[in-house]
Design a protein around this motif. Structure first.
Motif, mmCIF file in Angstrom:
data_model
loop_
_atom_site.group_PDB
_atom_site.id
_atom_site.type_symbol
_atom_site.label_atom_id
_atom_site.label_comp_id
_atom_site.label_asym_id
_atom_site.label_seq_id
_atom_site.Cartn_x
_atom_site.Cartn_y
_atom_site.Cartn_z
ATOM 1 N N CYS A 49 0.868 -1.176 0.000
ATOM 2 C CA CYS A 49 0.000 0.000 0.000
ATOM 3 C C CYS A 49 0.910 1.232 0.000
ATOM 4 O O CYS A 49 0.779 2.111 -0.847
ATOM 5 C CB CYS A 49 -0.907 -0.028 1.229
ATOM 6 S SG CYS A 49 -1.986 1.386 1.332
ATOM 7 N N ARG A 73 3.543 -1.404 -7.543
ATOM 8 C CA ARG A 73 2.805 -0.288 -6.951
ATOM 9 C C ARG A 73 3.436 0.086 -5.606
ATOM 10 O O ARG A 73 4.143 -0.712 -4.987
ATOM 11 C CB ARG A 73 1.323 -0.598 -6.755
ATOM 12 C CG ARG A 73 0.980 -1.695 -5.766
ATOM 13 C CD ARG A 73 -0.397 -1.485 -5.114
ATOM 14 N NE ARG A 73 -0.355 -0.427 -4.121
ATOM 15 C CZ ARG A 73 -1.362 0.379 -3.816
ATOM 16 N NH1 ARG A 73 -2.518 0.225 -4.398
ATOM 17 N NH2 ARG A 73 -1.210 1.314 -2.903
ATOM 18 N N LYS A 78 -0.010 9.482 0.554
ATOM 19 C CA LYS A 78 -1.158 8.651 0.909
ATOM 20 C C LYS A 78 -2.370 9.486 1.314
ATOM 21 O O LYS A 78 -2.264 10.330 2.203
ATOM 22 C CB LYS A 78 -0.781 7.737 2.087
ATOM 23 C CG LYS A 78 0.298 6.714 1.790
ATOM 24 C CD LYS A 78 -0.039 5.767 0.654
ATOM 25 C CE LYS A 78 -1.305 4.969 0.862
ATOM 26 N NZ LYS A 78 -1.623 4.147 -0.351
ATOM 27 N N PRO A 79 -3.525 9.224 0.715
ATOM 28 C CA PRO A 79 -4.746 9.929 1.108
ATOM 29 C C PRO A 79 -5.405 9.178 2.270
ATOM 30 O O PRO A 79 -6.222 8.305 2.064
ATOM 31 C CB PRO A 79 -5.602 9.811 -0.164
ATOM 32 C CG PRO A 79 -5.161 8.503 -0.787
ATOM 33 C CD PRO A 79 -3.764 8.226 -0.338
ATOM 34 N N GLU A 111 0.446 7.075 -6.519
ATOM 35 C CA GLU A 111 -0.652 8.047 -6.516
ATOM 36 C C GLU A 111 -0.164 9.491 -6.418
ATOM 37 O O GLU A 111 0.805 9.792 -5.733
ATOM 38 C CB GLU A 111 -1.599 7.738 -5.336
ATOM 39 C CG GLU A 111 -2.787 8.690 -5.268
ATOM 40 C CD GLU A 111 -3.918 8.224 -4.361
ATOM 41 O OE1 GLU A 111 -3.884 7.087 -3.851
ATOM 42 O OE2 GLU A 111 -4.865 9.021 -4.169
ATOM 43 N N GLN A 129 -1.355 7.387 -10.516
ATOM 44 C CA GLN A 129 -2.661 6.934 -10.028
ATOM 45 C C GLN A 129 -3.452 8.124 -9.486
ATOM 46 O O GLN A 129 -2.924 8.949 -8.745
ATOM 47 C CB GLN A 129 -2.433 5.904 -8.919
ATOM 48 C CG GLN A 129 -3.693 5.406 -8.245
ATOM 49 C CD GLN A 129 -3.387 4.290 -7.253
ATOM 50 O OE1 GLN A 129 -2.563 3.409 -7.514
ATOM 51 N NE2 GLN A 129 -4.045 4.317 -6.113
ATOM 52 N N GLY A 131 -6.525 8.518 -7.104
ATOM 53 C CA GLY A 131 -7.250 7.687 -6.145
ATOM 54 C C GLY A 131 -8.740 7.965 -6.140
ATOM 55 O O GLY A 131 -9.215 8.991 -6.662
ATOM 56 N N SER A 132 -9.466 7.038 -5.528
ATOM 57 C CA SER A 132 -10.926 7.138 -5.441
ATOM 58 C C SER A 132 -11.402 8.485 -4.928
ATOM 59 O O SER A 132 -12.372 9.044 -5.434
ATOM 60 C CB SER A 132 -11.442 6.107 -4.447
ATOM 61 O OG SER A 132 -11.270 4.866 -4.984
ATOM 62 N N ARG A 133 -10.707 8.940 -3.889
ATOM 63 C CA ARG A 133 -11.136 10.198 -3.246
ATOM 64 C C ARG A 133 -10.959 11.398 -4.157
ATOM 65 O O ARG A 133 -11.491 12.470 -3.883
ATOM 66 C CB ARG A 133 -10.372 10.381 -1.935
ATOM 67 C CG ARG A 133 -10.763 9.363 -0.889
ATOM 68 C CD ARG A 133 -9.690 9.145 0.165
ATOM 69 N NE ARG A 133 -10.007 7.985 1.007
ATOM 70 C CZ ARG A 133 -9.784 6.719 0.657
ATOM 71 N NH1 ARG A 133 -9.245 6.419 -0.518
ATOM 72 N NH2 ARG A 133 -10.110 5.735 1.457
ATOM 73 N N LYS A 154 -8.916 5.525 -10.505
ATOM 74 C CA LYS A 154 -9.731 4.655 -9.658
ATOM 75 C C LYS A 154 -11.144 5.218 -9.514
ATOM 76 O O LYS A 154 -11.333 6.432 -9.425
ATOM 77 C CB LYS A 154 -9.046 4.462 -8.307
ATOM 78 C CG LYS A 154 -7.691 3.744 -8.474
ATOM 79 C CD LYS A 154 -7.047 3.381 -7.163
ATOM 80 C CE LYS A 154 -7.422 1.987 -6.761
ATOM 81 N NZ LYS A 154 -6.666 1.543 -5.559
ATOM 82 N N ARG A 184 -12.509 -0.452 -7.671
ATOM 83 C CA ARG A 184 -11.896 -0.716 -6.363
ATOM 84 C C ARG A 184 -12.926 -0.851 -5.243
ATOM 85 O O ARG A 184 -12.591 -0.727 -4.072
ATOM 86 C CB ARG A 184 -10.840 0.338 -6.037
ATOM 87 C CG ARG A 184 -11.306 1.752 -6.230
ATOM 88 C CD ARG A 184 -12.171 2.289 -5.134
ATOM 89 N NE ARG A 184 -11.440 2.503 -3.903
ATOM 90 C CZ ARG A 184 -11.987 2.522 -2.688
ATOM 91 N NH1 ARG A 184 -13.295 2.335 -2.544
ATOM 92 N NH2 ARG A 184 -11.259 2.741 -1.624
ATOM 93 N N HIS A 219 -8.467 -3.170 -2.011
ATOM 94 C CA HIS A 219 -9.370 -2.151 -1.478
ATOM 95 C C HIS A 219 -10.833 -2.565 -1.683
ATOM 96 O O HIS A 219 -11.704 -2.171 -0.920
ATOM 97 C CB HIS A 219 -9.096 -0.784 -2.127
ATOM 98 C CG HIS A 219 -7.738 -0.266 -1.763
ATOM 99 N ND1 HIS A 219 -6.630 -0.578 -2.491
ATOM 100 C CD2 HIS A 219 -7.313 0.493 -0.728
ATOM 101 C CE1 HIS A 219 -5.566 -0.027 -1.918
ATOM 102 N NE2 HIS A 219 -5.948 0.628 -0.851
ATOM 103 N N GLU A 245 -2.353 -5.471 -3.246
ATOM 104 C CA GLU A 245 -1.405 -5.066 -2.195
ATOM 105 C C GLU A 245 -0.681 -6.278 -1.621
ATOM 106 O O GLU A 245 -1.305 -7.219 -1.132
ATOM 107 C CB GLU A 245 -2.137 -4.261 -1.110
ATOM 108 C CG GLU A 245 -2.543 -2.899 -1.677
ATOM 109 C CD GLU A 245 -3.149 -1.919 -0.686
ATOM 110 O OE1 GLU A 245 -3.109 -0.705 -0.962
ATOM 111 O OE2 GLU A 245 -3.680 -2.356 0.356
HETATM 112 C C1 PEP Z 1 -4.400 2.876 -2.825
HETATM 113 O O1 PEP Z 1 -4.328 2.375 -3.946
HETATM 114 O O2 PEP Z 1 -3.559 2.674 -1.923
HETATM 115 C C2 PEP Z 1 -5.591 3.690 -2.494
HETATM 116 C C3 PEP Z 1 -5.563 4.616 -1.539
HETATM 117 O O3 PEP Z 1 -6.662 3.370 -3.236
HETATM 118 P P1 PEP Z 1 -8.143 3.993 -3.312
HETATM 119 O O4 PEP Z 1 -7.976 5.363 -3.860
HETATM 120 O O5 PEP Z 1 -8.834 3.041 -4.219
HETATM 121 O O6 PEP Z 1 -8.684 3.975 -1.911
#
Ligand code: PEP
Ligand code: MN
Length: 290
Positions: A49, A73, A78-79, A111, A129, A131-133, A154, A184, A219, A245
């Motif tokens: 991760c 990856r 990190k979010p 990311e 990347q 991310g989802s957020r 994502k 995801r 995820h 991961e």
């Molecule tokens: C990730 O890939 O570590 C991640 C934070 O993914 P996601 O945006 O899908 O939560």
């Protein structure tokens, strides 16, 4: 909720143009060094991760490479849901990821969470990347749309298929056609897993879009024990790849420990993936269906 009229539905659907099959009927294939995503055998992206240390990322890169992964990856920015959780090593993490990629010959995915970091991340990463957020962070989408690098987009945890493709459209509209979609998991009432992995979306995307779509069973489930079955299910649904991961000692992961698999589990999964691909080829030859 008022139902949409057929015309409204059609207009909305047609609001993505470049991402649609009407615009480009054939599958888009994205070349990342010597690997292709889309159209061929599934691409396997694996790694922790978060990048945690030089020893950790090098050890992980070696083990996933040895097992046949195509890309590495590792998060550096990190979010995290909590501001008190590990936020990643930032630039140091990018450098370590690059080093691990160079040592093993694996292309690297990481990311980017802010427009101000794009140039820095692009200096080290082969694939950026989103991310989802940030799936609907439109300025971020436009900015990566101006790069000449593949983008792994994502799906937002509450995004419809149309919203997902419209986010891809933002990147395409800026001139960057190298977009890989990633399912995801989405938020549902189900509480037996972190998210509900929506494998419906894989063939549903393929029906309307030429873009490749991969699946993140880590995820998507949040559960180490569900990663293998959902990986295989994703491939059966037609996914163009997986992002998984993996950590040499999963329980020591500084983020997402519960969904991270270890070397033995990854090795077993890769073995099953190879068998699945063989079976699929043999089946296709026998049935002449592909
Ligand atoms: C990730 O890939 O570590 C991640 C934070 O993914 P996601 O945006 O899908 O939560
Ligand atoms: Mn994670």
């Amino acid at each position: 909720m008022a139902l949409k009229t057929a015309d409204e539905e059609r207009n909305e659907l047609h609001s993505y143009k470049l991402a649609g099959r009407d615009y480009r009927p054939e599958n888009t294939i994205i070349q990342i060094h010597h690997n292709a995503v889309g159209g061929g055998e599934p691409a396997i992206i694996a790694g922790p991760c978060s990048v945690e240390s030089e020893a950790q990322i090098i050890e992980t890169a070696r083990l996933v490479k040895e097992q046949g992964a195509h890309l590495l990856r590792g998060g550096a920015f990190k979010p995290r849901t909590s501001p008190y959780s590990f936020q990643g090593l930032g630039e140091k993490g990018l450098k370590l990821l690059r080093k691990a990629g160079d040592e093993t010959g694996l292309a690297v995915v990481t990311e980017v969470i802010d427009t101000t970091d794009i140039a820095l991340v692009a200096e080290y990463a082969d694939v950026l990347q989103i991310g989802s957020r940030n799936m609907q962070n439109f300025r971020l989408l436009k900015a990566v749309g101006r790069l000449n690098k593949p983008v792994l987009l994502k799906r937002g945890m509450a995004a419809t298929l149309t919203e997902f493709l419209l986010s891809a459209e933002y990147i395409l509209a800026e001139g960057n056609w190298q977009v890989i979609l990633c399912e995801r998991g989405i938020r549902t009432f189900a509480d037996h897993a972190r998210n509900t992995l929506d494998l419906n979306v894989v063939p549903a995307v393929k029906a309307v879009s030429h873009l490749p779509i991969i699946v993140d069973p880590s995820h998507g489930t949040g559960r180490r024990d569900l990663v293998e079955p959902m990986s295989l299910a994703a491939l059966a649904a037609g996914a163009d790849g997986l992002i998984i991961e993996v950590h040499p000692r999963p329980e020591e992961s500084r983020s997402d420990a519960g969904q991270t698999i270890g070397p033995a589990q990854f090795s077993r999964l890769m073995d099953k993936i190879r068998r699945f691909i063989e079976w699929q080829k043999a089946y296709a030859e026998a049935a002449h269906t592909y």
